[in-house]
Design a protein around this motif. Structure first.
Motif, PDB file in Angstrom:
ATOM      1  N   LEU A  65     -17.333  -0.541  11.472  1.00  0.00           N
ATOM      2  CA  LEU A  65     -16.005  -0.498  10.329  1.00  0.00           C
ATOM      3  C   LEU A  65     -15.703  -0.101  12.373  1.00  0.00           C
ATOM      4  O   LEU A  65     -13.862   0.492  12.610  1.00  0.00           O
ATOM      5  N   MET A  66     -16.096  -0.433  13.301  1.00  0.00           N
ATOM      6  CA  MET A  66     -15.367   0.364  15.095  1.00  0.00           C
ATOM      7  C   MET A  66     -14.686  -1.096  15.136  1.00  0.00           C
ATOM      8  O   MET A  66     -14.903  -2.175  15.193  1.00  0.00           O
ATOM      9  N   PHE A  67     -13.323  -0.476  15.459  1.00  0.00           N
ATOM     10  CA  PHE A  67     -12.172  -1.906  15.561  1.00  0.00           C
ATOM     11  C   PHE A  67     -10.905  -1.086  17.071  1.00  0.00           C
ATOM     12  O   PHE A  67     -10.159  -0.624  16.789  1.00  0.00           O
ATOM     13  N   ARG A  68     -10.856  -1.203  18.102  1.00  0.00           N
ATOM     14  CA  ARG A  68     -11.069  -1.082  19.212  1.00  0.00           C
ATOM     15  C   ARG A  68     -10.505  -1.699  20.382  1.00  0.00           C
ATOM     16  O   ARG A  68     -10.744  -3.169  20.529  1.00  0.00           O
ATOM     17  N   GLY A  69      -8.781  -1.692  21.104  1.00  0.00           N
ATOM     18  CA  GLY A  69      -8.495  -2.404  22.034  1.00  0.00           C
ATOM     19  C   GLY A  69      -7.136  -1.709  22.600  1.00  0.00           C
ATOM     20  O   GLY A  69      -6.751  -0.471  22.132  1.00  0.00           O
ATOM     21  N   ASP A  70      -6.824  -3.238  23.549  1.00  0.00           N
ATOM     22  CA  ASP A  70      -5.507  -1.994  22.986  1.00  0.00           C
ATOM     23  C   ASP A  70      -4.140  -2.209  22.192  1.00  0.00           C
ATOM     24  O   ASP A  70      -3.208  -1.726  22.285  1.00  0.00           O
ATOM     25  N   ILE A  71      -4.356  -3.678  21.814  1.00  0.00           N
ATOM     26  CA  ILE A  71      -3.214  -3.937  20.367  1.00  0.00           C
ATOM     27  C   ILE A  71      -4.153  -3.927  19.179  1.00  0.00           C
ATOM     28  O   ILE A  71      -4.491  -5.223  18.871  1.00  0.00           O
ATOM     29  N   ILE A  72      -3.515  -2.813  18.013  1.00  0.00           N
ATOM     30  CA  ILE A  72      -4.739  -3.215  17.107  1.00  0.00           C
ATOM     31  C   ILE A  72      -3.052  -3.382  16.139  1.00  0.00           C
ATOM     32  O   ILE A  72      -2.749  -2.010  15.728  1.00  0.00           O
ATOM     33  N   LEU A  73      -3.648  -4.541  15.616  1.00  0.00           N
ATOM     34  CA  LEU A  73      -2.539  -4.877  14.024  1.00  0.00           C
ATOM     35  C   LEU A  73      -3.302  -4.687  12.657  1.00  0.00           C
ATOM     36  O   LEU A  73      -4.375  -5.500  13.128  1.00  0.00           O
ATOM     37  N   MET A  74      -3.046  -4.259  11.994  1.00  0.00           N
ATOM     38  CA  MET A  74      -3.478  -4.353  10.467  1.00  0.00           C
ATOM     39  C   MET A  74      -3.478  -4.879   9.578  1.00  0.00           C
ATOM     40  O   MET A  74      -1.948  -4.282   9.205  1.00  0.00           O
ATOM     41  N   ARG A  75      -3.638  -5.383   7.965  1.00  0.00           N
ATOM     42  CA  ARG A  75      -2.901  -5.385   6.831  1.00  0.00           C
ATOM     43  C   ARG A  75      -3.284  -5.989   5.400  1.00  0.00           C
ATOM     44  O   ARG A  75      -4.509  -6.448   5.650  1.00  0.00           O
ATOM     45  N   LYS A  76      -3.083  -5.038   4.560  1.00  0.00           N
ATOM     46  CA  LYS A  76      -3.878  -5.450   3.629  1.00  0.00           C
ATOM     47  C   LYS A  76      -4.169  -6.561   2.814  1.00  0.00           C
ATOM     48  O   LYS A  76      -2.506  -7.218   3.230  1.00  0.00           O
ATOM     49  N   HIS A  77      -4.917  -6.817   2.435  1.00  0.00           N
ATOM     50  CA  HIS A  77      -4.446  -7.987   1.092  1.00  0.00           C
ATOM     51  C   HIS A  77      -3.894  -7.880  -0.223  1.00  0.00           C
ATOM     52  O   HIS A  77      -4.205  -8.035  -1.267  1.00  0.00           O
ATOM     53  N   THR A  78      -3.199  -8.086  -0.206  1.00  0.00           N
ATOM     54  CA  THR A  78      -1.788  -7.897  -1.107  1.00  0.00           C
ATOM     55  C   THR A  78      -1.453  -8.853  -0.813  1.00  0.00           C
ATOM     56  O   THR A  78      -0.748  -9.659   0.127  1.00  0.00           O
ATOM     57  N   LEU A  79       0.801  -8.356  -2.192  1.00  0.00           N
ATOM     58  CA  LEU A  79       1.037  -9.801  -2.639  1.00  0.00           C
ATOM     59  C   LEU A  79       1.988  -9.806  -0.587  1.00  0.00           C
ATOM     60  O   LEU A  79       2.202  -9.386  -0.152  1.00  0.00           O
ATOM     61  N   ASN A  80       2.280 -11.112  -0.853  1.00  0.00           N
ATOM     62  CA  ASN A  80       2.850 -11.880   0.916  1.00  0.00           C
ATOM     63  C   ASN A  80       1.463 -11.634   2.201  1.00  0.00           C
ATOM     64  O   ASN A  80       2.523 -10.575   3.478  1.00  0.00           O
ATOM     65  N   VAL A  81       0.687 -11.319   2.219  1.00  0.00           N
ATOM     66  CA  VAL A  81       0.187 -10.937   3.126  1.00  0.00           C
ATOM     67  C   VAL A  81       0.240 -12.362   3.633  1.00  0.00           C
ATOM     68  O   VAL A  81      -0.377 -12.077   5.625  1.00  0.00           O
TER      69      VAL A  81
END
Length: 140
Positions: free
Chosen positions: A102-118
């Motif tokens: 589950l490590m997720f590293r870098g200069d720019i990190i963007l995430m979005r849950k799997h919900t409506l309008n994903v």
């Protein structure tokens, strides 16, 4: 475990529910490559990993540009899940780490849950992550 693209694409996409909208691995990977291409970038050294019996997918790519003499390499990573355990996410920078622990590293990190309008938000985040690669490197 590291795997190939065909195995990643063969994992069946779960059904949508009222609160969960899956993003297919195929759509994610094709969208990443398309966005890179539209920004004058191309992917190489693609690596994919599946965990939790294929329900979690992690990927990374080295990014090539017109300058073959570049000192630093741009990298792009992404993750997705079919078991609601991870938001769809993008990471970019000079060195990224996308790992099944589950490590997720870098200069720019963007995430979005799997919900409506994903899907609508997905496209915006992907655009931001890819355009951020060039902005980050220009500032360096």
């Amino acid at each position: 475990m590291f795997t190939n693209l065909n195995e990643v694409l063969s994992v069946p996409v779960p059904k949508q529910t009222d609160s969960y909208v899956p993003v297919s691995n195929k759509h994610l990977i094709e969208a990443v490559k398309s966005q890179l291409s539209s920004n004058g970038l191309s992917a190489s050294n693609e690596q994919y990993e599946l965990s939790k019996n294929g329900l979690q997918m992690f990927g990374s790519m080295s990014i090539s540009a017109d300058n073959a003499n570049a000192v630093m390499v741009k990298e792009f990573g992404f993750r997705n899940s079919y078991d609601k355990s991870l938001p769809v996410g993008f990471v970019s920078g000079s060195k990224v780490l996308v790992c099944s622990n589950l490590m997720f590293r870098g200069d720019i990190i963007l995430m979005r849950k799997h919900t409506l309008n994903v899907y609508e938000d997905f496209e915006k985040l992907l655009t931001q992550a890819v355009s951020g690669i060039n902005t980050q490197f220009d500032s360096i």
